[in-house]
Design a protein around this motif. Structure first.
Motif, PDB file in Angstrom:
ATOM      1  N   THR A  35       0.838  -1.199   0.000  1.00 55.74           N
ATOM      2  CA  THR A  35       0.000   0.000   0.000  1.00 55.74           C
ATOM      3  C   THR A  35       0.870   1.245   0.000  1.00 55.74           C
ATOM      4  OG1 THR A  35      -1.624  -1.245   1.307  1.00 55.74           O
ATOM      5  CG2 THR A  35      -1.944   1.128   1.133  1.00 55.74           C
ATOM      6  N   GLN A  36       1.894   1.247   0.837  1.00 60.49           N
ATOM      7  CA  GLN A  36       2.814   2.385   0.920  1.00 60.49           C
ATOM      8  C   GLN A  36       3.550   2.587  -0.407  1.00 60.49           C
ATOM      9  OE1 GLN A  36       3.166   4.083   4.072  1.00 60.49           O
ATOM     10  NE2 GLN A  36       4.129   5.685   2.846  1.00 60.49           N
ATOM     11  N   GLN A  37       3.938   1.508  -1.075  1.00 62.78           N
ATOM     12  CA  GLN A  37       4.615   1.619  -2.368  1.00 62.78           C
ATOM     13  C   GLN A  37       3.756   2.370  -3.382  1.00 62.78           C
ATOM     14  OE1 GLN A  37       5.836  -2.791  -2.566  1.00 62.78           O
ATOM     15  NE2 GLN A  37       7.262  -1.806  -3.973  1.00 62.78           N
ATOM     16  N   VAL A  38       2.475   2.015  -3.441  1.00 64.00           N
ATOM     17  CA  VAL A  38       1.595   2.673  -4.401  1.00 64.00           C
ATOM     18  C   VAL A  38       1.389   4.137  -4.034  1.00 64.00           C
ATOM     19  CG1 VAL A  38      -0.708   2.688  -5.438  1.00 64.00           C
ATOM     20  CG2 VAL A  38       0.463   0.513  -5.033  1.00 64.00           C
ATOM     21  N   LEU A  39       1.177   4.422  -2.745  1.00 69.12           N
ATOM     22  CA  LEU A  39       1.017   5.814  -2.312  1.00 69.12           C
ATOM     23  C   LEU A  39       2.217   6.656  -2.732  1.00 69.12           C
ATOM     24  CD1 LEU A  39      -0.353   5.658   1.354  1.00 69.12           C
ATOM     25  CD2 LEU A  39      -1.622   6.111  -0.735  1.00 69.12           C
ATOM     26  N   ASN A  40       3.404   6.156  -2.461  1.00 67.20           N
ATOM     27  CA  ASN A  40       4.610   6.915  -2.778  1.00 67.20           C
ATOM     28  C   ASN A  40       4.779   7.080  -4.284  1.00 67.20           C
ATOM     29  OD1 ASN A  40       6.509   5.592   0.032  1.00 67.20           O
ATOM     30  ND2 ASN A  40       5.226   7.406  -0.102  1.00 67.20           N
ATOM     31  N   ALA A  41       4.345   6.072  -5.074  1.00 67.83           N
ATOM     32  CA  ALA A  41       4.409   6.191  -6.527  1.00 67.83           C
ATOM     33  C   ALA A  41       3.453   7.267  -7.033  1.00 67.83           C
ATOM     34  CB  ALA A  41       4.096   4.847  -7.179  1.00 67.83           C
ATOM     35  N   VAL A  42       2.276   7.359  -6.437  1.00 69.12           N
ATOM     36  CA  VAL A  42       1.323   8.405  -6.811  1.00 69.12           C
ATOM     37  C   VAL A  42       1.912   9.779  -6.510  1.00 69.12           C
ATOM     38  CG1 VAL A  42      -0.945   9.413  -6.343  1.00 69.12           C
ATOM     39  CG2 VAL A  42      -0.696   6.929  -6.494  1.00 69.12           C
ATOM     40  N   LYS A  43       2.483   9.926  -5.339  1.00 70.02           N
ATOM     41  CA  LYS A  43       3.088  11.213  -4.962  1.00 70.02           C
ATOM     42  C   LYS A  43       4.223  11.580  -5.922  1.00 70.02           C
ATOM     43  CE  LYS A  43       4.615  13.765  -0.853  1.00 70.02           C
ATOM     44  NZ  LYS A  43       5.921  14.292  -1.260  1.00 70.02           N
ATOM     45  N   GLU A  44       5.037  10.604  -6.272  1.00 73.82           N
ATOM     46  CA  GLU A  44       6.133  10.852  -7.209  1.00 73.82           C
ATOM     47  C   GLU A  44       5.592  11.271  -8.574  1.00 73.82           C
ATOM     48  OE1 GLU A  44       9.882   8.478  -9.321  1.00 73.82           O
ATOM     49  OE2 GLU A  44       8.820   7.559  -7.624  1.00 73.82           O
ATOM     50  N   SER A  45       4.527  10.627  -9.010  1.00 75.94           N
ATOM     51  CA  SER A  45       3.927  10.979 -10.293  1.00 75.94           C
ATOM     52  C   SER A  45       3.414  12.418 -10.287  1.00 75.94           C
ATOM     53  CB  SER A  45       2.791  10.006 -10.633  1.00 75.94           C
ATOM     54  OG  SER A  45       2.183  10.342 -11.850  1.00 75.94           O
ATOM     55  N   ILE A  46       2.776  12.817  -9.204  1.00 71.84           N
ATOM     56  CA  ILE A  46       2.289  14.199  -9.087  1.00 71.84           C
ATOM     57  C   ILE A  46       3.457  15.178  -9.142  1.00 71.84           C
ATOM     58  CG2 ILE A  46       1.208  15.870  -7.522  1.00 71.84           C
ATOM     59  CD1 ILE A  46      -0.542  13.553  -6.488  1.00 71.84           C
ATOM     60  N   GLU A  47       4.492  14.892  -8.384  1.00 66.43           N
ATOM     61  CA  GLU A  47       5.639  15.806  -8.304  1.00 66.43           C
ATOM     62  C   GLU A  47       6.391  15.922  -9.625  1.00 66.43           C
ATOM     63  OE1 GLU A  47       6.567  15.099  -3.536  1.00 66.43           O
ATOM     64  OE2 GLU A  47       7.696  13.981  -5.059  1.00 66.43           O
ATOM     65  N   LYS A  48       6.323  14.868 -10.459  1.00 68.76           N
ATOM     66  CA  LYS A  48       7.041  14.878 -11.740  1.00 68.76           C
ATOM     67  C   LYS A  48       6.152  15.301 -12.914  1.00 68.76           C
ATOM     68  CE  LYS A  48      10.588  11.490 -10.522  1.00 68.76           C
ATOM     69  NZ  LYS A  48      11.181  10.152 -10.824  1.00 68.76           N
ATOM     70  N   GLY A  49       4.955  15.797 -12.594  1.00 65.63           N
ATOM     71  CA  GLY A  49       4.088  16.286 -13.670  1.00 65.63           C
ATOM     72  C   GLY A  49       3.156  15.249 -14.235  1.00 65.63           C
ATOM     73  N   PHE A  50       2.705  14.307 -13.391  1.00 66.42           N
ATOM     74  CA  PHE A  50       1.709  13.300 -13.753  1.00 66.42           C
ATOM     75  C   PHE A  50       2.224  12.321 -14.803  1.00 66.42           C
ATOM     76  CE2 PHE A  50      -0.287  17.342 -12.622  1.00 66.42           C
ATOM     77  CZ  PHE A  50      -0.918  16.964 -11.447  1.00 66.42           C
ATOM     78  N   VAL A  51       3.474  11.939 -14.634  1.00 65.82           N
ATOM     79  CA  VAL A  51       4.076  10.944 -15.537  1.00 65.82           C
ATOM     80  C   VAL A  51       3.897   9.558 -14.943  1.00 65.82           C
ATOM     81  CG1 VAL A  51       5.765  12.606 -16.356  1.00 65.82           C
ATOM     82  CG2 VAL A  51       6.342  11.122 -14.421  1.00 65.82           C
ATOM     83  N   PRO A  52       3.947   8.503 -15.772  1.00 66.13           N
ATOM     84  CA  PRO A  52       3.890   7.134 -15.243  1.00 66.13           C
ATOM     85  C   PRO A  52       5.101   6.839 -14.364  1.00 66.13           C
ATOM     86  CG  PRO A  52       3.441   7.174 -17.608  1.00 66.13           C
ATOM     87  CD  PRO A  52       3.955   8.530 -17.258  1.00 66.13           C
ATOM     88  N   VAL A  53       4.847   6.150 -13.269  1.00 67.28           N
ATOM     89  CA  VAL A  53       5.918   5.728 -12.358  1.00 67.28           C
ATOM     90  C   VAL A  53       5.853   4.213 -12.229  1.00 67.28           C
ATOM     91  CG1 VAL A  53       6.793   5.824  -9.996  1.00 67.28           C
ATOM     92  CG2 VAL A  53       5.953   7.912 -11.106  1.00 67.28           C
ATOM     93  N   GLU A  54       6.943   3.559 -12.462  1.00 66.06           N
ATOM     94  CA  GLU A  54       6.988   2.102 -12.344  1.00 66.06           C
ATOM     95  C   GLU A  54       7.207   1.705 -10.892  1.00 66.06           C
ATOM     96  OE1 GLU A  54       9.230  -0.321 -14.892  1.00 66.06           O
ATOM     97  OE2 GLU A  54       8.436   0.574 -16.732  1.00 66.06           O
ATOM     98  N   ILE A  55       6.568   0.595 -10.506  1.00 63.70           N
ATOM     99  CA  ILE A  55       6.736   0.053  -9.161  1.00 63.70           C
ATOM    100  C   ILE A  55       7.609  -1.181  -9.248  1.00 63.70           C
ATOM    101  CG2 ILE A  55       5.554  -1.034  -7.211  1.00 63.70           C
ATOM    102  CD1 ILE A  55       3.222   0.775  -7.671  1.00 63.70           C
ATOM    103  N   ALA A  56       8.693  -1.163  -8.499  1.00 64.24           N
ATOM    104  CA  ALA A  56       9.639  -2.294  -8.532  1.00 64.24           C
ATOM    105  C   ALA A  56       8.980  -3.502  -7.894  1.00 64.24           C
ATOM    106  CB  ALA A  56      10.916  -1.921  -7.804  1.00 64.24           C
TER     107      ALA A  56
END
Length: 364
Positions: A343-364
């Protein structure tokens, strides 16, 4: 079913946040748990909390956190502290051999959570987050439907939403909008539930990519007040969620498979405390005049035994800790920590996507 005789597990409450009132009631109602101590930043505040929440008179009152962690009579520490304090106090609790029940969001980052989970594993203590709805009997009944290949088929898409219209006082002063205390804002508080529901429906298989939805709202202090995202799996499954502090109270979950659909509008907190329902439809179509469904959706009821979901959470945590006390650290159930981490991984990926301008973020 466990073969271990039930024993009473002693909980210590560290912090007197609003959610701690609900959890205190749950501990009081759970047959295998009791409140043994309360700690706050002052003995007066801890004492007032204890009095207001029917804490047993024999429970100890502490004016700071660490003395409670040092108390040999405490089995489990419940931590409803601001997220920025979780790393320090959850890690210290584990190091002092206390089992950890941690409010969500469990950490600011995955790296912080990894430190907490490592401390729990090194010290043989149970970890669980405070997500209540997953313990409701309705959730188990819904899982049966999702796992039924004939009625539901293969999962293809999921939608989830949790929003509430916070008052101006909340948006100005609540812990959840202060960047030094809960920097994830609505994403961590409300978004946690949507992400957890999606992962639950997907049997906790992580998506490959996450893309935040353009249009997120951020406060002048840089805290997310509303946002959403889409999640995408390698096999073609997809999901969306939305969370907000700015719109009317809404909490729905929809899971759609190749043969059926599951829907409910109160997945986090049921409309009624002692009973909950959900809707299923399976192999539905239209009649020959295209005027109605055949067959129509079916309402299914669960949880009619009168036990609220938060009590079930406490019962489960106490059961696990009781088994560890009898059987040793080998009885620790690490699946709960793994679910929190995803759950935390997905949350942090969403935040990263927002901060980078709504780009796709891959989850390891």
């Amino acid at each position: 079913m466990s073969l271990v005789e039930p024993i009473t597990i002693r909980f210590g409450i560290v912090g007197c946040a609003e959610i701690a009132r609900k959890v205190s009631r749950a501990i009081n109602l759970a047959p295998n748990a009791q409140i043994a101590a309360v700690a706050s930043r002052s003995p007066e505040k801890a004492g007032a909390f204890a009095k207001a929440n029917n804490v047993p008179a024999e429970a100890k009152i502490y004016g700071s956190y660490e003395p409670l962690l040092d108390d040999p009579d405490i089995d489990v520490v419940y931590l409803p502290l601001p997220t920025s304090l979780h790393l320090k106090w959850a890690t210290l609790a584990a190091q002092k051999k206390k089992h950890v029940l941690l409010e969500k969001p469990v950490a600011v980052t995955v790296a912080e959570l990894d430190q907490i989970l490592a401390a729990c594993e090194a010290n043989g203590v149970q970890f669980m987050d405070g997500t209540m709805w997953v313990h409701h009997p309705r959730t188990a009944k819904m899982r049966e439907f999702l796992d039924d290949k004939r009625r539901f088929g293969e999962l293809r898409t999921i939608q989830s939403c949790f929003t509430f219209a916070a008052p101006e006082s909340f948006l100005k002063d609540d812990i959840r909008v202060k960047p030094d205390l809960d920097s994830l804002g609505a994403l961590g508080d409300a978004g946690w539930y949507g992400v957890r529901a999606i992962l639950w429906a997907a049997d906790y298989h992580l998506p490959k990519t996450v893309v935040a939805t353009p249009g997120s709202v951020t406060s002048d202090r840089g805290v997310i007040l509303a946002c959403g995202a889409s999640l995408h799996w390698e096999d073609g499954k997809s999901a969306t969620f939305h969370c907000s502090f700015l719109t009317h109270l809404t909490m729905f979950l929809t899971a759609i498979g190749t043969q059926g659909t599951l829907q409910l509008n109160d997945f986090i907190i049921p409309f009624q405390e002692h009973e909950a329902s959900f809707s299923t439809s399976s192999r539905a179509g239209f009649d020959d005049q295209v005027t109605r469904w055949e067959p129509g959706p079916r309402q299914e009821v669960a949880g009619i035994d009168g036990v609220p979901q938060e009590v079930r959470l406490i019962e489960e945590m106490a059961r696990l800790v009781g088994e560890i006390k009898v059987g040793g650290a080998g009885k620790v159930d690490r699946e709960w920590g793994a679910r929190s981490r995803k759950t935390q991984q997905v949350l942090n990926a969403v935040k990263e996507s927002i901060e980078k301008g709504f780009v796709p973020v891959e989850i390891a």
